[in-house]
Design a protein around this motif. Structure first.
Motif, PDB file in Angstrom:
ATOM      1  N   UNK A 131      14.641   4.285 -15.660  1.00  0.00           N
ATOM      2  CA  UNK A 131      15.785   3.522 -16.435  1.00  0.00           C
ATOM      3  C   UNK A 131      15.502   2.631 -17.500  1.00  0.00           C
ATOM      4  N   UNK A 132      14.209   2.336 -17.492  1.00  0.00           N
ATOM      5  CA  UNK A 132      13.781   1.526 -18.711  1.00  0.00           C
ATOM      6  C   UNK A 132      13.124   2.112 -19.880  1.00  0.00           C
ATOM      7  N   UNK A 133      13.402   3.393 -19.868  1.00  0.00           N
ATOM      8  CA  UNK A 133      12.792   4.372 -21.082  1.00  0.00           C
ATOM      9  C   UNK A 133      13.766   4.553 -21.925  1.00  0.00           C
ATOM     10  N   UNK A 148       8.935  -2.920 -19.651  1.00  0.00           N
ATOM     11  CA  UNK A 148       8.091  -3.083 -18.606  1.00  0.00           C
ATOM     12  C   UNK A 148       8.534  -4.322 -17.673  1.00  0.00           C
ATOM     13  N   UNK A 149       8.882  -3.974 -16.468  1.00  0.00           N
ATOM     14  CA  UNK A 149       9.546  -5.154 -15.583  1.00  0.00           C
ATOM     15  C   UNK A 149       8.412  -5.764 -14.701  1.00  0.00           C
ATOM     16  N   UNK A 150       7.341  -4.901 -14.179  1.00  0.00           N
ATOM     17  CA  UNK A 150       6.427  -5.295 -13.281  1.00  0.00           C
ATOM     18  C   UNK A 150       4.952  -5.577 -14.058  1.00  0.00           C
ATOM     19  N   UNK A 151       4.874  -6.601 -14.570  1.00  0.00           N
ATOM     20  CA  UNK A 151       3.840  -7.039 -15.463  1.00  0.00           C
ATOM     21  C   UNK A 151       2.944  -8.127 -14.744  1.00  0.00           C
ATOM     22  N   UNK A 152       1.660  -8.406 -15.353  1.00  0.00           N
ATOM     23  CA  UNK A 152       0.808  -9.208 -14.638  1.00  0.00           C
ATOM     24  C   UNK A 152       1.188 -10.683 -14.508  1.00  0.00           C
ATOM     25  N   UNK A 166       6.587  15.084 -23.603  1.00  0.00           N
ATOM     26  CA  UNK A 166       5.678  14.836 -22.270  1.00  0.00           C
ATOM     27  C   UNK A 166       6.431  14.184 -21.310  1.00  0.00           C
ATOM     28  N   UNK A 167       7.200  12.985 -21.715  1.00  0.00           N
ATOM     29  CA  UNK A 167       8.122  12.038 -20.751  1.00  0.00           C
ATOM     30  C   UNK A 167       8.991  13.123 -20.233  1.00  0.00           C
ATOM     31  N   UNK A 168       9.572  13.937 -20.960  1.00  0.00           N
ATOM     32  CA  UNK A 168      10.660  14.542 -20.327  1.00  0.00           C
ATOM     33  C   UNK A 168      10.040  15.558 -19.402  1.00  0.00           C
ATOM     34  N   UNK A 169       8.797  16.224 -19.548  1.00  0.00           N
ATOM     35  CA  UNK A 169       8.363  17.101 -18.452  1.00  0.00           C
ATOM     36  C   UNK A 169       7.722  16.468 -17.422  1.00  0.00           C
ATOM     37  N   UNK A 170       7.271  15.276 -17.526  1.00  0.00           N
ATOM     38  CA  UNK A 170       6.724  14.618 -16.295  1.00  0.00           C
ATOM     39  C   UNK A 170       7.794  13.802 -15.487  1.00  0.00           C
ATOM     40  N   UNK A 171       8.741  13.550 -16.044  1.00  0.00           N
ATOM     41  CA  UNK A 171       9.783  12.825 -15.334  1.00  0.00           C
ATOM     42  C   UNK A 171      10.772  13.793 -14.358  1.00  0.00           C
ATOM     43  N   UNK A 221      10.554   6.214 -10.690  1.00  0.00           N
ATOM     44  CA  UNK A 221       9.257   6.171 -11.466  1.00  0.00           C
ATOM     45  C   UNK A 221       9.144   7.208 -12.398  1.00  0.00           C
ATOM     46  N   UNK A 222       8.548   6.969 -13.305  1.00  0.00           N
ATOM     47  CA  UNK A 222       7.969   8.035 -14.287  1.00  0.00           C
ATOM     48  C   UNK A 222       7.034   8.880 -13.571  1.00  0.00           C
ATOM     49  N   UNK A 223       6.017   8.120 -12.958  1.00  0.00           N
ATOM     50  CA  UNK A 223       4.965   8.910 -12.115  1.00  0.00           C
ATOM     51  C   UNK A 223       4.805   8.603 -10.826  1.00  0.00           C
TER      52      UNK A 223
END
Length: 218
Positions: free
Chosen positions: A174-176, A185-189, A205-210, A216-218
């Motif tokens: 949802x954040x892409x 990025x919501x979960x940062x250091x 690539x984002x379309x294929x992987x998602x 989550x993307x990954x």
């Protein structure tokens, strides 16, 4: 009845009501890590916890099982132990400074006596930046093309945006924003959201992987 109780004050009063003569290493670090978890980012807490667990194990091997035995002599013995393992000065600094910070935190709680430590921060060797030539870069990029779509996307995002590994693994679909070629990025250091921008060619690539993923993307 609504009563606001500060955790540190609660721990201090709890110990006053007991007959403990000292503070066990596990208990002391546990109280300190609770404070770190409340005050700092998740990444900092995870790092401190990792070093704390190793420090406790090492100190136990030196027959230091509680904070009553932590003094300058114990710290010098611990440094000798770390040097005997060929630990870098950076690692030695992290371990010793973490131990001292924990001790000083317990002093503030009134759980251990005040004492001065003579530890001097060890000189650290800064990492060297190696610049690869254009021919090598082309070979690396060519090799990336032989990898699966998921691996390609992960590497390209890290190379082009500098995103951290943990941040990468927690990218939400949802954040892409494909129209603006950016990811939030919501979960940062540092627990502060931020945008990273990527090359438009990565969208395929984002379309294929998602595909098939829900959160989550990954």
């Amino acid at each position: 009845m609504n009563v606001n109780i500060n955790l540190n004050d609660f721990v201090r009063e709890l110990y006053k009501a007991t007959t403990f003569d000292t503070v066990d290493l596990f208990d002391g670090f546990d109280h300190y890590l609770m404070h770190v978890k409340q005050s700092w980012s998740a990444g900092t807490y995870k790092c401190y916890k990792s070093h704390a667990l190793t420090t406790i194990k090492d100190l136990h091997s030196l027959n230091c099982v509680d904070f009553a035995k932590i003094d300058n002599q114990a710290i010098h013995r611990y440094i000798d132990l770390l040097r005997g393992r060929n630990c870098s000065n950076a690692t030695i600094n992290k371990r010793i400074q973490g131990l001292i910070r924990c001790y000083k935190f317990l002093v503030k709680l009134g759980l251990v006596p005040q004492q001065d430590f003579d530890f001097i921060k060890q000189k650290e060797t800064l990492p060297q930046l190696v610049i690869i030539d254009e021919a090598t870069l082309k070979r690396i990029l060519k090799h990336i093309e032989t990898l699966c779509d998921k691996s390609q996307l992960m590497i390209l995002l890290m190379l082009s945006t500098g995103v951290r590994r943990t941040e990468l693994s927690l990218i939400r679909l949802e954040n892409i924003d494909k129209k603006r070629n950016r990811i939030y990025l919501t979960d940062t250091k540092c627990d502060r959201g931020r945008y990273i921008f990527y090359d438009p060619s990565v969208n395929e690539l984002i379309q294929k992987v998602s595909e098939g993923n829900k959160i989550y993307l990954f």
